[in-house]
Design a protein around this motif. Structure first.
Motif, short mmCIF file in Angstrom:
data_model
loop_
_atom_site.label_atom_id
_atom_site.label_comp_id
_atom_site.label_asym_id
_atom_site.label_seq_id
_atom_site.Cartn_x
_atom_site.Cartn_y
_atom_site.Cartn_z
N ASP A 159 -96.71 -3.72 58.83
CA ASP A 159 -97.12 -2.49 58.02
C ASP A 159 -96.49 -2.41 56.52
OD1 ASP A 159 -98.50 -0.24 57.19
OD2 ASP A 159 -97.29 1.12 58.18
N ARG A 166 -96.98 -2.30 50.91
CA ARG A 166 -98.09 -2.67 51.67
C ARG A 166 -98.93 -4.00 51.90
NH1 ARG A 166 -102.25 0.54 51.28
NH2 ARG A 166 -102.67 1.08 53.54
N THR A 171 -98.89 -8.79 55.61
CA THR A 171 -99.76 -7.56 56.08
C THR A 171 -101.04 -7.90 55.96
OG1 THR A 171 -99.57 -6.71 53.63
CG2 THR A 171 -97.60 -6.17 55.33
N ARG A 174 -103.83 -6.27 59.03
CA ARG A 174 -103.62 -4.93 58.96
C ARG A 174 -104.40 -4.28 58.07
NH1 ARG A 174 -98.74 -2.15 61.85
NH2 ARG A 174 -99.19 -0.02 61.80
N TRP A 204 -99.06 -2.68 67.61
CA TRP A 204 -100.07 -2.32 66.84
C TRP A 204 -101.37 -3.33 66.83
CZ3 TRP A 204 -103.26 -3.69 62.77
CH2 TRP A 204 -104.12 -2.76 61.99
#
Length: 324
Positions: A159, A166, A171, A174, A204
């Protein structure tokens, strides 16, 4: 006489001579009229540890001079059946992450708008996020989420890093799922391995429906069985292929930012790539070649060879569509 662009003949001009372009093809200013556009993305603004992938495209171009004109297994002669050229490097910003991402997305969008299939060389894996955005919203993506076959040591579905950032090379997928440019139920990640930040690091991704094939499972099942499952997962809808060079064991590809022992052999990588013919490839990339950590150009050579394998599959698909 073919009407398509041709590479410089290594029997006429030695491979160490002349301008360095992908596959020794002509350098062109626009992707208009191309079936496949070969693209450099010299940017590693998302790197969290060892930088250097910004130099990847230049060295992969250099080592791609070792590629010849036809595939020795499939018999594919990509330059005879598809119009392919080097469209140069996308505009980047090495000191501003968000502007760098925007520049890559805009440059890739201009390429896919011509109808050319993009085959890019990064750059770190964050470069794939703007590429996915452009391809998903281009003519082949049609504004719908893409599937993805992802070869990597790392899931890249974390994340945030370093105070809530971010956008890093850990990442991109995601963000792509959150933005709706990737369909997680049509994503398969192959070769994932190595230590993680916490035991549930991949929870996730799994909860979204991503199929993670860890290296241990790959070893137990073999390339053919793993790719057969990947083909079922992505189906016939448009799919992006992304190949992180760190999926290959660092004994064969040491020049990368985050090496993990226990990876694919280069031969296993080739076996898998040659089985991707049934995939509806909307775009592809090879990322994380970091020449400052390379030895004798072996990682750049691996990257160039992966690029050639993908190009042969993509060119064959172009030819099949053209000729029904």
């Amino acid at each position: 006489m073919t009407k398509f662009h041709q590479p410089i003949d290594a029997a006429e001009v030695p491979r160490f001579a002349g301008l360095s372009t992908f596959m020794r093809l002509p350098a062109v200013a626009s992707a208009a009229g191309l079936d496949i556009a070969l693209i450099g993305i010299p940017w590693d603004g998302g790197t969290t540890n060892r930088a250097g992938a910004r130099h990847g495209p230049r060295e992969v171009r250099n080592m791609s001079s070792l590629m010849r004109s036809a595939h020795h297994v499939s018999g594919a002669a990509p330059f005879e059946i598809a119009n392919i050229a080097d469209v140069g490097d996308l505009s980047v910003n090495p000191i501003d992450v968000m502007d760098g991402i925007a520049r890559i997305q805009n440059g890739m969008a201009a390429i896919v708008a011509t109808g050319a299939l993009p085959l890019a060389v990064g750059g770190d894996h964050l470069t794939t996020l703007p590429s996915l955005r452009a391809v998903a919203n281009g003519p082949r993506g049609g504004g719908k989420p893409l599937g993805m076959i992802h070869f990597d040591a790392h899931s890249d579905t974390n994340d945030t890093y370093f105070g809530g950032n971010r956008f890093t090379h850990g990442t991109p997928f995601r963000r792509a799922i959150e933005e709706g440019v990737l369909d997680p139920k049509r994503v398969v990640q192959i070769g994932i391995r190595g230590s993680v930040y916490e035991p549930g690091e991949h929870d996730w991704a799994k909860a979204q429906g991503i199929r993670i094939i860890y290296m241990e499972e790959f070893v137990a099942r073999g390339p053919a069985a793993v790719i057969a499952e990947a083909l079922e997962i992505v189906g016939q809808a448009p799919t992006y292929i992304t190949f992180d060079i760190d999926s290959i064991d660092p004994s064969m590809a040491p020049g990368t930012g985050t090496p993990e022992i226990g990876g694919f052999t280069t031969r296993e990588a080739q076996q898998m790539l040659r089985l991707l013919g049934p995939v509806n490839i909307a775009g592809a990339d090879v990322v994380e070649v970091a020449p400052p950590f390379d030895v004798g150009g072996m990682t750049a050579l691996a990257g160039a060879t992966v690029m050639f394998e993908l190009m042969c599959v993509m060119a064959t698909q172009v030819d099949q569509r053209r000729n029904g």
